[in-house]
Design a protein around this motif. Structure first.
Motif, PDB file in Angstrom:
ATOM      1  N   GLN A  20       0.834  -1.205   0.000  1.00  0.00           N
ATOM      2  CA  GLN A  20       0.000   0.000   0.000  1.00  0.00           C
ATOM      3  C   GLN A  20       0.871   1.259   0.000  1.00  0.00           C
ATOM      4  O   GLN A  20       0.560   2.234  -0.674  1.00  0.00           O
ATOM      5  N   SER A  23       2.276   1.705  -3.565  1.00  0.00           N
ATOM      6  CA  SER A  23       1.227   2.181  -4.467  1.00  0.00           C
ATOM      7  C   SER A  23       0.893   3.649  -4.215  1.00  0.00           C
ATOM      8  O   SER A  23       0.773   4.446  -5.151  1.00  0.00           O
ATOM      9  N   ILE A  59      -6.457   2.342 -12.001  1.00  0.00           N
ATOM     10  CA  ILE A  59      -7.052   1.731 -10.805  1.00  0.00           C
ATOM     11  C   ILE A  59      -8.553   1.581 -10.995  1.00  0.00           C
ATOM     12  O   ILE A  59      -9.131   0.530 -10.701  1.00  0.00           O
ATOM     13  N   LEU A  83       1.931  -6.172  -7.829  1.00  0.00           N
ATOM     14  CA  LEU A  83       3.091  -5.328  -7.526  1.00  0.00           C
ATOM     15  C   LEU A  83       4.254  -5.592  -8.472  1.00  0.00           C
ATOM     16  O   LEU A  83       4.938  -4.656  -8.897  1.00  0.00           O
ATOM     17  N   ALA A  86       3.280  -3.976 -11.779  1.00  0.00           N
ATOM     18  CA  ALA A  86       3.380  -2.518 -11.694  1.00  0.00           C
ATOM     19  C   ALA A  86       4.835  -2.070 -11.722  1.00  0.00           C
ATOM     20  O   ALA A  86       5.174  -1.087 -12.390  1.00  0.00           O
ATOM     21  N   GLY A 113      -1.196  -1.921 -10.126  1.00  0.00           N
ATOM     22  CA  GLY A 113      -1.070  -1.564  -8.712  1.00  0.00           C
ATOM     23  C   GLY A 113      -2.373  -1.606  -7.939  1.00  0.00           C
ATOM     24  O   GLY A 113      -2.376  -1.620  -6.710  1.00  0.00           O
ATOM     25  N   VAL A 116      -3.154  -4.024  -4.932  1.00  0.00           N
ATOM     26  CA  VAL A 116      -2.853  -3.716  -3.531  1.00  0.00           C
ATOM     27  C   VAL A 116      -4.121  -3.315  -2.785  1.00  0.00           C
ATOM     28  O   VAL A 116      -4.339  -3.731  -1.652  1.00  0.00           O
ATOM     29  N   ASN A 117      -4.951  -2.516  -3.415  1.00  0.00           N
ATOM     30  CA  ASN A 117      -6.170  -2.054  -2.758  1.00  0.00           C
ATOM     31  C   ASN A 117      -7.110  -3.206  -2.447  1.00  0.00           C
ATOM     32  O   ASN A 117      -7.697  -3.267  -1.366  1.00  0.00           O
TER      33      ASN A 117
END
Length: 127
Positions: A20, A23, A59, A83, A86, A113, A116-117
């Protein structure tokens, strides 16, 4: 919960936090490059603003998809795949030939990326 499982939970929390952080650094660090983008590519302030917004658009396009990947294959796979992808796209973007190519690569980096969220949120909730 045994000691080994507790340790793994902390490791995964640490990895999710690190992901996180990486990102967020890209998303919120990119606007500091607006003057460089204006000089390098001859962009107006508005065009440079669109360029630094490209990862957010990526995103937006892929967040639900990464949630499905995390549901199907697990958070670890989603986090690692996103990751690493990215990072690879950002490495290519460092040598982009023009503003349009850079914008497309930044959209792709944001899309990758976004894992990650989805994944780190699931990790924390699952923990």
């Amino acid at each position: 919960m045994n000691q080994d499982a507790r340790h793994r939970s902390w490791v995964m929390l640490g990895l999710g936090t690190a992901g996180q952080t990486a990102s967020t650094t890209v998303l919120y660090g990119l606007p500091f490059l607006v003057p460089a983008f204006q000089r390098e590519y001859g962009l107006s302030l508005a065009a440079a603003g669109v360029l630094v917004s490209c990862p957010v658009f990526g995103i937006l396009l892929s967040l639900v998809g990464w949630g499905a990947v995390a549901d199907r294959f697990g958070e670890r796979i989603a986090l690692a795949a996103g990751l690493l992808s990215a990072a690879a796209v950002l490495a290519v973007a460092a040598d982009a030939g023009g503003a349009r190519a850079l914008g497309a690569l930044l959209v792709a980096a944001g899309a990758a990326g976004a894992s990650v969220n989805s994944a780190s949120g699931r990790l924390v909730i699952g923990w």
